[in-house]
Enzyme design. Structure first.
Site, PDB file in Angstrom:
ATOM      1  N   SER A 242      41.728  46.760  45.320  1.00  0.00           N
ATOM      2  CA  SER A 242      42.015  46.143  44.024  1.00  0.00           C
ATOM      3  C   SER A 242      42.955  44.977  44.217  1.00  0.00           C
ATOM      4  O   SER A 242      43.967  45.081  44.919  1.00  0.00           O
ATOM      5  CB  SER A 242      42.669  47.150  43.079  1.00  0.00           C
ATOM      6  OG  SER A 242      41.749  48.089  42.637  1.00  0.00           O
TER       7      SER A 242
ATOM      8  N   ASP B 290      44.144  42.605  33.248  1.00  0.00           N
ATOM      9  CA  ASP B 290      44.406  43.229  34.542  1.00  0.00           C
ATOM     10  C   ASP B 290      44.614  42.191  35.650  1.00  0.00           C
ATOM     11  O   ASP B 290      44.074  42.308  36.739  1.00  0.00           O
ATOM     12  CB  ASP B 290      43.288  44.202  34.927  1.00  0.00           C
ATOM     13  CG  ASP B 290      43.707  45.140  36.056  1.00  0.00           C
ATOM     14  OD1 ASP B 290      44.924  45.318  36.267  1.00  0.00           O
ATOM     15  OD2 ASP B 290      42.824  45.675  36.742  1.00  0.00           O
TER      16      ASP B 290
ATOM     17  N   HIS C 107      47.316  46.292  37.475  1.00  0.00           N
ATOM     18  CA  HIS C 107      47.534  47.713  37.760  1.00  0.00           C
ATOM     19  C   HIS C 107      48.124  47.940  39.149  1.00  0.00           C
ATOM     20  O   HIS C 107      48.688  48.998  39.416  1.00  0.00           O
ATOM     21  CB  HIS C 107      46.256  48.540  37.541  1.00  0.00           C
ATOM     22  CG  HIS C 107      45.191  48.348  38.551  1.00  0.00           C
ATOM     23  ND1 HIS C 107      44.158  47.452  38.392  1.00  0.00           N
ATOM     24  CD2 HIS C 107      44.977  48.952  39.747  1.00  0.00           C
ATOM     25  CE1 HIS C 107      43.357  47.516  39.433  1.00  0.00           C
ATOM     26  NE2 HIS C 107      43.830  48.414  40.279  1.00  0.00           N
TER      27      HIS C 107
END
Length: 169
Positions: free
Chosen positions: A159, A81, A51
């Protein structure tokens, strides 16, 4: 403190850029997002979350010393992901993370999440391994198995950064 000092140089800031064109056919860059990542090896592989790079045409990796290098996607699994970028130009800024084995993890063991949010500087959060072998729903409803659950805070911009165990791997 030791874990942060030994590993923060491996954590990078990833900028995701889409290339657009105006009516006069001039190209321009449109930021799509950003996040963290980490150096996997001296060959220039950078691991991040899918992402973080999704929808991008170009990627810029910023290292601890503020060196910036362009990268390209060499692998991705949107359902899990995860994505791997590659920098073609090796250099002293490539300081790989120490890779551990998830088979040796224990519930209750301390965890440390390092990020490089928004390229400002590194951040560190601490938690424990809450559970092993978890299943979560990924993009498109695909089940991701054997996840490590932690209560370490993953702050905005972190992230893609590494989750380290108590020995720093």
């Amino acid at each position: 403190i030791r874990i942060f000092r030994e590993n923060s140089a491996a954590v990078v800031f990833v900028t995701n850029v889409a290339v657009g064109r105006n009516p006069f056919m001039d190209e321009f860059a449109v930021p799509q997002g950003a996040g963290s990542g980490f150096v996997w090896d001296k060959q220039g592989h950078i691991v991040t979350n899918f992402h973080v790079v999704q929808g991008g045409d170009a990627f810029l990796v910023t290292f601890e010393d503020q060196t910036q290098k362009q990268a390209r996607i060499v692998g991705a699994d949107p359902n899990k992901d995860i994505a791997v970028l590659k920098i073609e130009e090796p250099g002293p800024w490539l300081k790989p993370i120490k890779v551990g084995s998830s088979d040796k993890l224990l519930v209750g063991q301390y965890t440390y999440a390092i990020g490089n949010p928004f390229g400002l500087d590194h951040s560190l959060s601490r938690g424990i391994i809450s559970a092993l072998g978890r299943q979560v729903q990924g993009i498109g409803g695909v089940t991701i198995r054997d996840m490590i659950q932690t209560d370490a805070a993953i702050n905005p911009g972190n992230s893609g950064g590494p989750l380290l165990e108590s020995s720093g791997e």
